[in-house]
Design an enzyme around this catalytic site. Structure first.
Site, PDB file in Angstrom:
ATOM      1  N   PRO A   1       0.814  -1.219   0.000  1.00 48.75           N
ATOM      2  CG  PRO A   1      -0.660  -1.527   1.740  1.00 48.75           C
ATOM      3  CD  PRO A   1       0.633  -2.015   1.196  1.00 48.75           C
ATOM      4  CD  GLU A   2       3.828   2.638  -3.896  1.00 55.25           C
ATOM      5  OE1 GLU A   2       3.978   3.755  -4.397  1.00 55.25           O
ATOM      6  OE2 GLU A   2       4.265   1.605  -4.413  1.00 55.25           O
TER       7      GLU A   2
END
Length: 276
Positions: A2-3
């Site tokens: 997850p960014e």
DNA sequence: ACAATATCCTGCGAGC
DNA sequence: TGCTCGCAGGATATTG
């Protein structure tokens, strides 16, 4: 992994589900992700608290709870926060269960156990180091070309390492860094000092555009990522370079290359992103 | 002071 | 078929 776009998507999906809901029980299968306070204090402190709001700062989620508490969560590589019916059996790697007063759970799953949970009072948020040291939010007005240029004017680093540096700008990880650099046409090992004025503008523009595009496609599911509803993202279908070693560039038909930059797997098109 | 590297962890695919 | 090995990479501690 997850960014910013993935964390933003998790935030939005959970906002629709858990705001106003009360935690009636906390079950801990594995407590290694809890950084503060201790495991027992964490469990006891969260019972009877109500989710009042959710915020995002870089890749961190901040859950605002009743009684002036805040829960800061980082999903790192493989963390998932999923709103699930309490009746359903636990999936493998379910470490934390926040049982809610609507017959549902907020469950934390994490294959690689890198994620972090910090429970603290809201007043302590302002001097919480993990959040404090973050650079500007790339999608806020704080992030201007002028400030960006000023903050890196003396940097001797290469551009990819800088993009991944959370103190430069918060929220960019390995996938979006590579996609941003393809968009700008800069080789990932380009030295900051060799950037032209035009490069700074197009870089700033690409950071904002690619992150927004990621959000509008509800993030990238390259391996494990899902949002708060357990849904996968769609942006992986639009990736131009990341994970595409050996494929032909969609712009020029050269072969996508893979190298290591700052210890990270890095994909680029040798023709669209020539080394200076 | 800054920048590069090692560390945590599990699943998966390559190679034999 | 089944084993070992290397790789995947967030932030942070440690080293250079």
């Amino acid at each position: 992994m997850p960014e910013l776009p993935e964390v933003e998507t998790v935030k939005r999906s959970l906002q629709k589900k858990i705001i106003g809901k009360k935690i009636i029980r906390v079950l801990i299968n594995y407590g290694g992700n809890i950084r503060q306070p201790g495991m027992e204090m964490f469990r006891l402190s969260l019972v009877d608290k109500v989710f009042e709001d959710i915020d995002r700062r870089g890749k961190f989620l901040i859950f605002y709870l009743s009684e002036e508490m805040a829960l800061v969560v980082h999903l790192r590589m493989t963390g998932q926060l999923v709103y699930t019916e309490s009746e359903l059996p636990l999936e493998k790697h379910t470490h934390l269960i926040f049982r809610l007063n609507d017959g549902m759970d907020l469950r934390y799953l994490d294959i690689r156990k890198f994620g972090t949970f910090d429970l603290l009072s809201r007043e302590k948020l302002s001097n919480f180091k993990s959040l404090n040291q973050l650079g500007p939010e790339p999608l806020s007005e704080d992030f201007t070309v002028e400030k960006m240029r000023e903050s890196i004017s003396k940097s001797e680093r290469v551009i990819k390492n800088l993009l991944m540096d959370q103190t430069f700008v918060a929220g960019i990880g390995n996938i979006y860094a590579d996609e941003i650099l393809f968009e700008v046409g800069l080789h990932p090992e380009t030295n900051i000092q060799s950037l032209s004025e035009k490069d700074f503008y197009s870089l700033h523009e690409a950071i904002v555009a690619i992150l927004n595009l990621g959000i509008s496609h509800r993030g990238t599911t390259f391996r494990n990522y899902v949002d708060g509803d357990g849904r996968q993202g769609q942006f992986q279908e639009l990736l131009k370079v990341y994970g595409r070693k050996g494929n032909l560039c969609s712009r020029c038909e050269a072969e996508i290359q893979k190298i290591k930059v700052g210890g990270r797997g890095t994909y680029y098109c040798p023709k669209c992103q020539p080394k200076a």
